[in-house]
Design a protein around this motif. Structure first.
Motif, short mmCIF file in Angstrom:
data_model
loop_
_atom_site.label_atom_id
_atom_site.label_comp_id
_atom_site.label_asym_id
_atom_site.label_seq_id
_atom_site.Cartn_x
_atom_site.Cartn_y
_atom_site.Cartn_z
N SER A 1 0.83 -1.20 0.00
CA SER A 1 0.00 0.00 0.00
C SER A 1 0.87 1.26 0.00
CB SER A 1 -0.92 0.01 1.23
OG SER A 1 -1.78 -1.10 1.21
N LEU A 2 1.91 1.25 0.82
CA LEU A 2 2.77 2.42 0.93
C LEU A 2 3.55 2.66 -0.36
CD1 LEU A 2 3.81 4.75 2.60
CD2 LEU A 2 5.44 3.18 3.69
N ILE A 3 4.06 1.60 -0.99
CA ILE A 3 4.75 1.76 -2.26
C ILE A 3 3.81 2.39 -3.29
CG2 ILE A 3 5.76 0.53 -4.23
CD1 ILE A 3 6.81 -1.56 -2.22
N GLY A 4 2.60 1.84 -3.41
CA GLY A 4 1.66 2.36 -4.40
C GLY A 4 1.27 3.80 -4.13
N SER A 5 0.94 4.10 -2.88
CA SER A 5 0.50 5.46 -2.54
C SER A 5 1.62 6.47 -2.72
CB SER A 5 -0.03 5.51 -1.11
OG SER A 5 -1.23 4.77 -0.98
N LEU A 6 2.85 6.09 -2.35
CA LEU A 6 3.97 7.00 -2.49
C LEU A 6 4.27 7.30 -3.96
CD1 LEU A 6 6.44 8.59 -1.52
CD2 LEU A 6 7.67 6.42 -1.28
N VAL A 7 4.33 6.27 -4.79
CA VAL A 7 4.60 6.50 -6.21
C VAL A 7 3.49 7.34 -6.83
CG1 VAL A 7 4.89 5.41 -8.46
CG2 VAL A 7 6.02 4.44 -6.45
N LEU A 8 2.26 7.07 -6.46
CA LEU A 8 1.14 7.86 -6.98
C LEU A 8 1.30 9.33 -6.60
CD1 LEU A 8 -1.60 8.27 -8.29
CD2 LEU A 8 -2.68 7.47 -6.18
N ARG A 9 1.60 9.60 -5.34
CA ARG A 9 1.76 10.99 -4.90
C ARG A 9 2.93 11.68 -5.63
NH1 ARG A 9 -2.53 13.32 -2.14
NH2 ARG A 9 -3.56 11.67 -0.92
N LEU A 10 4.01 10.96 -5.83
CA LEU A 10 5.16 11.54 -6.53
C LEU A 10 4.83 11.83 -7.99
CD1 LEU A 10 8.03 9.33 -5.07
CD2 LEU A 10 7.62 11.75 -4.57
N LEU A 11 4.13 10.91 -8.64
CA LEU A 11 3.82 11.10 -10.05
C LEU A 11 2.75 12.16 -10.28
CD1 LEU A 11 3.95 7.44 -11.43
CD2 LEU A 11 5.72 9.21 -11.49
N GLU A 12 1.93 12.41 -9.27
CA GLU A 12 0.95 13.50 -9.41
C GLU A 12 1.64 14.86 -9.46
OE1 GLU A 12 -3.12 11.70 -7.37
OE2 GLU A 12 -1.62 12.64 -6.07
N THR A 13 2.88 14.91 -8.96
CA THR A 13 3.71 16.11 -9.10
C THR A 13 5.01 15.66 -9.76
OG1 THR A 13 2.76 16.97 -7.05
CG2 THR A 13 4.73 18.08 -7.88
N ALA B 1 7.55 16.92 -10.96
CA ALA B 1 8.81 17.54 -10.53
C ALA B 1 9.38 16.82 -9.30
CB ALA B 1 8.59 19.02 -10.23
N LEU B 2 8.51 16.32 -8.44
CA LEU B 2 8.98 15.56 -7.28
C LEU B 2 9.60 14.25 -7.71
CD1 LEU B 2 6.23 15.89 -4.49
CD2 LEU B 2 8.63 16.63 -4.36
N TRP B 3 8.95 13.56 -8.65
CA TRP B 3 9.51 12.30 -9.15
C TRP B 3 10.89 12.55 -9.77
CZ3 TRP B 3 9.18 7.31 -8.70
CH2 TRP B 3 9.75 6.48 -9.67
N ASP B 4 11.02 13.64 -10.52
CA ASP B 4 12.30 13.96 -11.12
C ASP B 4 13.35 14.26 -10.05
OD1 ASP B 4 11.02 13.69 -13.54
OD2 ASP B 4 10.71 15.84 -13.82
N ALA B 5 12.96 14.94 -8.97
CA ALA B 5 13.91 15.41 -7.97
C ALA B 5 14.43 14.30 -7.07
CB ALA B 5 13.29 16.50 -7.11
N ILE B 6 13.63 13.26 -6.81
CA ILE B 6 14.07 12.24 -5.84
C ILE B 6 15.24 11.42 -6.35
CG2 ILE B 6 11.80 12.06 -4.75
CD1 ILE B 6 11.58 9.30 -6.22
N GLY B 7 15.50 11.47 -7.65
CA GLY B 7 16.61 10.68 -8.19
C GLY B 7 17.95 11.08 -7.62
N SER B 8 18.09 12.33 -7.21
CA SER B 8 19.37 12.80 -6.67
C SER B 8 19.25 13.31 -5.24
CB SER B 8 19.91 13.93 -7.57
OG SER B 8 18.98 15.00 -7.63
#
Length: 430
Positions: free
Chosen positions: A270-282, A284-291
């Motif tokens: 549940s946490l994996i799914g919810s976290l990825v969903l929240r990051l992909l809704e923004t 820029a956040l998904w892009d930023a977590i890589g570094s």
């Protein structure tokens, strides 16, 4: 005006019952957003409400909930796994072929029994042992991600990564053959179906049969492990001795295993799914977590707040108590809403906003995403490693990951959990 509740307890104010009527956990609107459907109104009007439908007091305020959690004997967990008392006789008859009501284990126990059980399991979740699992977890996550390939259509991330990863880890930890994990997961889901009042009798009977089959599977596995010990929790349970007491019975071991297996994959998935969903809704956040590993950690904590995998647990008052100005009588059921407390605007301003800055410099307020007090999730540190490894592997392989435009992520209706059932994504270039 105050009217007498005919189901349970002293007179209950209309306001408490009116707010409590908003708790409709099996509705689509509640699945979409418990906060919009129920939590917001409860925080405005009744941080302790009352549900006629479930004959339960609903504790949603952060201060009110921490009061309940601070009193694990006054608000008992001993009956937390009891099945509904009004199941049809045909369903009860099937369940009585097995254990029926689970004996005290870790989750459904109070001090001092809970203290002894937690001491046993703490040996399996020491910081050193959990840390030693990280390379194995990272390797498993990377293998699952490698198996995903860009194609013409979206990929359901829940089925490709979020569920398989924690299933691999918890089955290895417990000692369950991985090949059997999907069947056991289905049997576990059947037990939850028995709490759904909308489920017809024929499906309830079938669910009950599968529950009993699950118990018999575990009993057989325990017996086989007696003859062939291994480095796993089943063997540890067989050899467990607490304060000179008799060894755990097979029924007690089964109760432990059912809870640990479920908690070990369900909350992490549940946490994996919810976290990825929240990051992909923004994006820029998904892009930023890589570094930025610290940003990923902060986003994980904010997801635990806003989409806590375990939204609610029942408790039973063992003595009269006053919570939030509401009298809860002895014997009454109280629903402890972790998810609602995490949306308390007095603690978390603008609670519907996903704000990683809430925890970027460490938590300034206590979220209850893994519970609190004596029943704090014993596997929280392991879960955090699994989630971090999953997201890091996914981000490294598919930096262009995006939500699929044609499909909508969905959450399962549930009294207890916040679980994405699907998360369609497009992978982008590998």
């Amino acid at each position: 005006m105050v009217e007498e509740s005919t189901r349970q307890g002293p007179p209950v104010a209309d306001r408490l019952r009116r707010v409590g009527a908003l708790f409709e956990p099996f509705s689509s609107s509640y699945a979409d957003s418990p906060a919009l459907a129920f939590y917001q109104a409860a925080h405005r009007e009744a941080p302790v409400a009352y549900s006629e439908a479930f004959s339960a007091y609903l504790v949603v305020g952060h201060a009110e909930l921490t009061q309940v959690l601070r009193e694990p004997v006054g608000f008992s967990s001993a009956h937390i796994l009891e099945l509904p008392p009004d199941l049809p006789p045909e369903v009860t008859a099937e369940l009585q072929r097995g254990i029926y009501q689970m004996p005290p284990a870790l989750f459904n126990n109070d001090p001092p029994g809970h203290t002894r059980a937690r001491a046993l399991f703490s040996k399996a979740f020491t910081p050193a042992r959990v840390a030693s699992l990280e390379p194995t977890i990272a390797e498993a996550a990377e293998a699952l991600v490698r198996a995903m390939a860009p194609g013409d259509g979206p990929v359901d991330l829940m089925q490709a990564l979020a569920f398989p990863l924690p299933l691999q880890i918890i089955t290895a930890l417990i000692g369950i053959p991985l090949v059997d994990a999907p069947l056991l997961r289905a049997c576990q889901d059947d037990r939850l179906k028995l709490y759904d009042p909308a489920l017809d009798k024929a499906r309830q009977v079938e669910a009950a049969r599968r529950c009993v089959a699950y118990e018999r599977y575990l009993a057989d596995l325990i017996e086989r492990r007696r003859g062939a010990p291994a480095d796993d929790l089943i063997t540890a349970l067989i050899g467990a001795r607490v304060d000179g007491e008799a060894p755990l019975s097979v029924e007690e071991m089964i109760s432990h295993l059912i809870v640990l297996f479920f908690a070990g994959y369900e909350t992490v998935a549940s946490l994996i799914g919810s976290l990825v969903l929240r990051l992909l809704e923004t994006p820029a956040l998904w892009d930023a977590i890589g570094s930025d590993p610290a940003l990923l950690q902060a986003a994980m904590e904010e997801t635990l707040r806003i989409d806590a995998p375990v939204q609610m647990e029942p408790r039973r008052a063992t003595a009269p108590a006053v919570v939030g100005g509401v009298e809860i009588p002895a014997g009454a059921t109280a629903f402890a809403f972790f998810g609602a407390a995490n949306h308390d605007p007095a603690i978390f301003p603008d609670p519907l906003r996903f704000d990683v800055n809430r925890f970027a410099a460490g938590p300034r307020a206590r979220h209850l995403g893994f519970g609190w007090g004596v029943h704090t999730c014993i596997g929280a540190s392991l879960a955090r490693i699994e989630v971090r490894c999953a997201v890091q592997a996914l981000r490294a392989a598919f930096p262009g990951l995006r939500l699929a435009a044609e499909a909508r992520p969905s959450y399962a209706p549930s009294m207890f959990f916040r679980k994405p059932t699907s998360l369609p994504v497009t992978l982008g270039a590998a």
